[in-house]
Every structure is written in structure tokens, then in C-alpha cells.
Design a protein around this motif. Structure first.
Motif, PDB file in Angstrom:
ATOM      1  N   PHE A  88       0.769  -1.297   0.005  1.00 12.60           N
ATOM      2  CA  PHE A  88       0.197  -0.182   0.146  1.00 12.60           C
ATOM      3  C   PHE A  88       0.843   1.343  -0.207  1.00 12.60           C
ATOM      4  O   PHE A  88       0.906   2.138  -0.769  1.00 12.60           O
ATOM      5  CB  PHE A  88      -1.042   0.157   1.210  1.00 12.60           C
ATOM      6  CG  PHE A  88      -1.675   1.385   1.198  1.00 12.60           C
ATOM      7  CD1 PHE A  88      -2.760   1.619   0.415  1.00 12.60           C
ATOM      8  CD2 PHE A  88      -1.238   2.057   2.426  1.00 12.60           C
ATOM      9  CE1 PHE A  88      -3.281   2.829   0.567  1.00 12.60           C
ATOM     10  CE2 PHE A  88      -1.935   3.277   2.648  1.00 12.60           C
ATOM     11  CZ  PHE A  88      -2.816   3.613   1.580  1.00 12.60           C
ATOM     12  N   ARG A 105      -5.959   0.732  -6.501  1.00 11.81           N
ATOM     13  CA  ARG A 105      -5.729  -0.443  -5.233  1.00 11.81           C
ATOM     14  C   ARG A 105      -6.199   0.251  -3.957  1.00 11.81           C
ATOM     15  O   ARG A 105      -5.239   0.614  -3.063  1.00 11.81           O
ATOM     16  CB  ARG A 105      -4.366  -0.803  -5.076  1.00 11.81           C
ATOM     17  CG  ARG A 105      -3.505   0.312  -5.330  1.00 11.81           C
ATOM     18  CD  ARG A 105      -2.267   0.179  -4.486  1.00 11.81           C
ATOM     19  NE  ARG A 105      -2.614  -0.476  -3.260  1.00 11.81           N
ATOM     20  CZ  ARG A 105      -2.121  -1.345  -2.508  1.00 11.81           C
ATOM     21  NH1 ARG A 105      -1.215  -1.981  -3.248  1.00 11.81           N
ATOM     22  NH2 ARG A 105      -2.534  -1.928  -1.308  1.00 11.81           N
ATOM     23  N   SER A 106      -7.336   0.427  -3.577  1.00 11.87           N
ATOM     24  CA  SER A 106      -7.953   0.827  -2.241  1.00 11.87           C
ATOM     25  C   SER A 106      -7.163   1.972  -1.702  1.00 11.87           C
ATOM     26  O   SER A 106      -6.919   2.064  -0.599  1.00 11.87           O
ATOM     27  CB  SER A 106      -7.973  -0.439  -1.393  1.00 11.87           C
ATOM     28  OG  SER A 106      -6.499  -0.728  -0.988  1.00 11.87           O
ATOM     29  N   THR A 108      -7.726   5.716  -0.338  1.00 15.38           N
ATOM     30  CA  THR A 108      -8.752   6.721  -0.382  1.00 15.38           C
ATOM     31  C   THR A 108      -8.043   7.992  -0.955  1.00 15.38           C
ATOM     32  O   THR A 108      -7.127   8.551  -0.463  1.00 15.38           O
ATOM     33  CB  THR A 108      -8.712   6.729   1.174  1.00 15.38           C
ATOM     34  OG1 THR A 108      -9.114   5.505   1.808  1.00 15.38           O
ATOM     35  CG2 THR A 108      -9.891   7.742   1.673  1.00 15.38           C
ATOM     36  N   ARG A 113      -3.480  14.169   0.671  1.00 15.10           N
ATOM     37  CA  ARG A 113      -2.954  13.289  -0.423  1.00 15.10           C
ATOM     38  C   ARG A 113      -2.994  14.140  -1.829  1.00 15.10           C
ATOM     39  O   ARG A 113      -2.067  14.024  -2.570  1.00 15.10           O
ATOM     40  CB  ARG A 113      -3.590  11.882  -0.510  1.00 15.10           C
ATOM     41  CG  ARG A 113      -2.928  11.045   0.578  1.00 15.10           C
ATOM     42  CD  ARG A 113      -3.582   9.739   0.390  1.00 15.10           C
ATOM     43  NE  ARG A 113      -3.476   8.745   1.597  1.00 15.10           N
ATOM     44  CZ  ARG A 113      -4.188   7.724   1.927  1.00 15.10           C
ATOM     45  NH1 ARG A 113      -5.228   7.356   1.312  1.00 15.10           N
ATOM     46  NH2 ARG A 113      -3.709   7.121   2.941  1.00 15.10           N
ATOM     47  N   GLU A 154      -2.880  -0.990   9.049  1.00 15.84           N
ATOM     48  CA  GLU A 154      -1.793  -0.740   8.099  1.00 15.84           C
ATOM     49  C   GLU A 154      -1.026   0.509   8.087  1.00 15.84           C
ATOM     50  O   GLU A 154      -1.494   1.507   8.443  1.00 15.84           O
ATOM     51  CB  GLU A 154      -2.642  -0.638   6.939  1.00 15.84           C
ATOM     52  CG  GLU A 154      -1.880  -0.054   5.462  1.00 15.84           C
ATOM     53  CD  GLU A 154      -1.079  -1.328   5.035  1.00 15.84           C
ATOM     54  OE1 GLU A 154      -1.687  -2.591   4.524  1.00 15.84           O
ATOM     55  OE2 GLU A 154       0.210  -1.275   4.491  1.00 15.84           O
ATOM     56  N   THR A 158      -5.278   5.729   6.352  1.00 15.10           N
ATOM     57  CA  THR A 158      -6.158   6.470   6.925  1.00 15.10           C
ATOM     58  C   THR A 158      -6.840   5.790   8.174  1.00 15.10           C
ATOM     59  O   THR A 158      -7.321   6.187   9.083  1.00 15.10           O
ATOM     60  CB  THR A 158      -7.382   6.779   5.957  1.00 15.10           C
ATOM     61  OG1 THR A 158      -7.759   5.483   5.191  1.00 15.10           O
ATOM     62  CG2 THR A 158      -6.904   7.762   5.058  1.00 15.10           C
ATOM     63  N   ASP A 200     -10.501  -0.808   5.397  1.00 16.85           N
ATOM     64  CA  ASP A 200     -11.686  -0.597   4.939  1.00 16.85           C
ATOM     65  C   ASP A 200     -12.618  -2.045   4.793  1.00 16.85           C
ATOM     66  O   ASP A 200     -11.788  -3.143   5.021  1.00 16.85           O
ATOM     67  CB  ASP A 200     -11.349  -0.497   3.479  1.00 16.85           C
ATOM     68  CG  ASP A 200     -10.408   0.938   3.324  1.00 16.85           C
ATOM     69  OD1 ASP A 200     -10.524   1.491   4.017  1.00 16.85           O
ATOM     70  OD2 ASP A 200      -9.479   0.979   2.220  1.00 16.85           O
TER      71      ASP A 200
HETATM   72  N1  LIG Z   1      -8.143   2.988   2.084  1.00 11.39           N
HETATM   73  C1  LIG Z   1      -7.224   3.328   3.213  1.00 11.39           C
HETATM   74  C2  LIG Z   1      -6.538   2.123   3.742  1.00 11.39           C
HETATM   75  C3  LIG Z   1      -5.717   1.341   2.674  1.00 11.39           C
HETATM   76  C4  LIG Z   1      -5.131   0.285   3.388  1.00 11.39           C
HETATM   77  O1  LIG Z   1      -4.929   0.072   4.521  1.00 11.39           O
HETATM   78  N2  LIG Z   1      -4.707  -0.784   2.286  1.00 11.39           N
HETATM   79  C5  LIG Z   1      -4.742  -1.944   2.741  1.00 11.39           C
HETATM   80  C6  LIG Z   1      -5.683  -2.970   3.001  1.00 11.39           C
HETATM   81  S1  LIG Z   1      -6.555  -3.549   1.699  1.00 11.39           S
HETATM   82  C7  LIG Z   1      -3.740  -2.736   1.629  1.00 11.39           C
HETATM   83  O2  LIG Z   1      -4.117  -2.342   0.569  1.00 11.39           O
HETATM   84  N3  LIG Z   1      -3.067  -3.666   2.132  1.00 11.39           N
HETATM   85  C8  LIG Z   1      -2.667  -4.572   1.093  1.00 11.39           C
HETATM   86  C9  LIG Z   1      -1.243  -4.474   0.572  1.00 11.39           C
HETATM   87  O3  LIG Z   1      -0.395  -3.476   1.144  1.00 11.39           O
HETATM   88  O4  LIG Z   1      -0.896  -4.861  -0.378  1.00 11.39           O
HETATM   89  C10 LIG Z   1      -6.052   4.347   2.848  1.00 11.39           C
HETATM   90  O5  LIG Z   1      -6.108   4.732   1.551  1.00 11.39           O
HETATM   91  O6  LIG Z   1      -5.318   4.770   3.529  1.00 11.39           O
END
Ligand SMILES: N[C@@H](CCC(=O)N[C@@H](CS)C(=O)NCC(=O)O)C(=O)O
Length: 349
Positions: A88, A105-106, A108, A113, A154, A158, A200
Motif C-alpha cells: 500500500f 488499489r484501495s 482513499t 494526499r 496498516e 487513513t 476498509d
Molecule cells: N483506504 C485506506 C486504507 C488502505 C489500506 O490499508 N490498504 C491495505 C488494506 S487493503 C492494503 O492495501 N493492504 C494490502 C497491501 O498492502 O498489499 C487508505 O487509503 O489509507
């Protein structure tokens, strides 16, 4: 939090360095992508439903489809997406350093940012929120019962910021295990080092499937934040517009019941179709004009729908009720505006 800040500062410095040597003009990144013949797009390394490599190392799931969408629009060929799995925090640093063109990829979209000159937040593909997963054996049914819990989360996310607010607003204490490596984080949670995993909702649903005994865990109903998971690109007017409008095509296609199976036939008989459909699929139309201005493939809208599908198709195929992750789209804001959701398509004019 200190780490998030230092990450952002590091990202900002990288951005500044990139900015000085290669100022980004409208279309410069797009030109680079075309010269290279591929679009480098970052996805999660292993999130069932969202992004998982198949036995040949080809990424499948919801997120890679938006990489393919962009490649289909630019090259008329979804296979020209060079899709790479990455953790991430590293994904944002890689975009800022200019070593990838896009991330699906997720991530936010947040104000700080977006204010970074090295990243452009283009369009939200999934409206999510943060939640908590606990072992059923704890007998907890609400996040209000988490006082004193140890939370795995993580690094650089966020998630950590929201947890800090949420617990302090309720005068509840907590300890955090802040682990950047996803495998290590899940091992810590499933091994009992943390009482609760927070992320999330999509990530929790996905991570639950990576447990040896998913049925031993429940996701609590509390939603503690807004997490608009958004496509990020290197800043570039043409690339941003291409990604934004390709996504609008996927929304309009769903609105008009056009999908990967019927699009060619509909495109071949456009004169019998409503004007709105002609504008979407016709070459001599608004879509054709947009494509020409942005330097896209001449039949880009049709190629996006044919090779990737409409939004609903992509959702159901990857993460819908018939899949192992089984997300009920109706229970989320990720429905078209006409169905009461937040996915509101901009006019093709
Ligand atoms: N959406 C939040 C959280 C993102 C997050 O924690 N992503 C993790 C959980 S899906 C992730 O992508 N982990 C998997 C990886 O690092 O490959 C952000 O943008 O800060």
C-alpha cells in the motif's frame, strides 16, 4: 501518525525532485505511455476478489479491471496494461516517483494526499468505509465494546488516523500494532497478537478469506469513516481525462444495458438506437471528439466495454454475490445514481 507524516514528507520531496527535472505538461505522461507501448498500473498483491495473481501471474479481480479499462481506451487493447502488485504505502511513493502511471488499489482520496503535486486522484471506483473484524470467540457484537483492545492496522493508512479519532472521541483506550507488511499483519491478527483487525470493509471481507477458518471471524456492523477508494494517476491532463471518461463510459454502458457481450452488435446498428447511445458508441460523435482530443484509440468507448465490461458486470464478476467474497451491491453506495447509489455519470457531450 509520525510515520504517516514522514511518508508524506518523503513523498513530497520525491515529488519536488520529479517536478524540477520533469515538469508535467498536459499530455507528457500520455506521450510517454504511448512511446513505451504499455500503461504501468499498480494493484494490491493479494486481496481475494479485488486483486489476486492467477497461476500465470496475471492479476485478476475488481482493481486490475480499471488498469485494463485505461489501456483499452488508450491503445484499444486491455492487454497493454502492465499490471504490478505492490504494498500500500509503496504504491503511492512509486506514483510520486514517476515509476508507475496509475494505481487501482484501495487508495482513499483525502485532501492532503490530493494536495501532493505527484499524485492526481481521478475518480472513485468504490465507496467504502472503515470497519473492524474480530474473532467470534470474543463474543463482541459492536465496536463500542472494544475498549482496551489491541488493533492491527496498516502503516501509512487513513485507518490509523480514524482509529485514533474514534477511540479518543469515546474516551476509549486501545493499543495499535502498526504493521506495513500485509502477510505479517494478517499473521499477527490470525495468530492472536491483536484482538481486532481494522481496515476498509472491502479489505476486511477480502482478508477474512485469507484466514484458515473464515467462519471463526465476524466483521462488526460499525462504519467509522468515509473511504472513497479512488484511481490515482501521475498528474497529466490527458491521462487524467482519459481515465475519468473511460470510467464514465463504464457507467453509461450499465445505464443503457450495454455490456461486453452485446456492445459490438449494438455498435454495428447504431442508427436504430437512441441518440444517447449513438453519442456513446459512435466514432463521429462526442466520444469520437473526446478520444481525438485526448489521443485515444479511435473506437475507445466500444473497446472499453467489449474488453472490460460495464461497471456492474465488473462488480458482479469480481466481488458480487456469486463470488466467494459475496458483496451485495445493493447494500453499498456503489450503485448507479438511478438506483439510489453514488455512481453518477457525467454527460457525454
Ligand atoms: N483506504 C485506506 C486504507 C488502505 C489500506 O490499508 N490498504 C491495505 C488494506 S487493503 C492494503 O492495501 N493492504 C494490502 C497491501 O498492502 O498489499 C487508505 O487509503 O489509507
Amino acid at each position: 501518525m509520525a510515520t504517516l507524516k514522514s511518508n508524506l514528507i518523503a513523498a513530497g520531496l520525491l515529488a519536488a525532485a520529479t517536478f524540477v527535472t520533469t515538469p508535467s505538461f498536459a499530455g507528457e505522461v500520455m506521450d510517454e505511455i504511448k512511446e513505451r507501448g504499455s500503461l504501468i498500473c499498480l494493484v494490491n498483491t493479494n486481496s481475494p476478489g479485488f486483486s489476486v495473481p492467477d497461476s500465470n501471474g496475471v492479476y485478476e479481480g475488481f482493481n486490475p479491471q480499471f488498469c485494463r479499462m485505461a489501456a483499452a481506451a488508450i491503445f484499444g487493447d486491455a492487454e497493454k496494461a502492465d499490471i504490478r502488485g505492490i504494498g500500500f504505502s509503496d504504491s503511492m511513493k512509486t506514483i510520486v516517483a514517476g515509476d508507475a502511471d496509475m494505481a487501482s488499489r484501495s487508495i482513499t482520496a483525502t485532501g492532503t494526499r490530493d494536495a501532493d503535486p505527484g499524485m492526481a486522484f481521478v475518480v472513485t471506483t468504490f465507496y467504502d468505509g472503515q470497519g473492524f473484524m474480530v474473532p467470534k470467540s470474543l463474543g463482541i457484537t459492536s465496536a463500542a465494546q472494544l475498549d482496551g483492545a489491541t488493533v492491527c492496522a496498516e502503516e501509512g493508512s487513513t485507518t490509523l488516523l480514524n482509529i485514533a479519532d474514534w477511540f479518543s472521541d469515546r474516551d476509549m483506550s486501545y493499543k495499535v500494532e502498526n504493521i506495513a507488511d500485509k502477510t505479517a499483519r494478517l499473521q499477527a491478527f490470525y495468530g492472536g497478537k491483536c484482538d481486532v483487525l481494522s481496515s476498509d470493509f472491502t479489505a476486511l471481507a477480502s482478508d477474512r478469506l485469507l484466514s484458515e477458518s473464515p467462519d471463526d471471524y465476524i466483521i462488526l456492523p460499525d462504519v467509522i469513516s468515509n473511504e472513497p477508494l479512488t484511481l490515482v494517476t501521475r498528474p497529466d491532463q490527458q491521462l487524467e481525462a482519459a481515465v475519468f471518461w473511460a470510467f464514465q463510459v463504464m457507467l453509461w454502458a450499465e445505464r443503457f444495458d450495454i455490456n461486453s457481450v452485446n456492445v459490438e452488435e449494438i455498435a454495428a446498428n447504431l442508427e436504430t438506437r437512441p441518440k444517447s447511445v449513438r453519442r456513446l458508441l459512435g466514432k463521429d460523435s462526442a466520444m469520437g471528439d473526446i478520444g481525438a482530443k485526448l489521443g485515444l484509440h479511435e473506437n475507445w468507448a466500444v473497446e472499453v466495454i467489449k474488453q472490460v465490461g460495464n461497471y456492474g458486470e465488473v462488480f458482479e464478476r469480481a466481488i458480487g454475490l456469486e463470488t466467494p467474497i459475496g458483496i451485495d451491491r445493493k447494500g453499498t453506495p456503489n450503485r448507479l445514481w438511478v438506483d439510489g447509489g453514488l455512481l453518477y455519470a457525467n454527460p457525454i457531450r
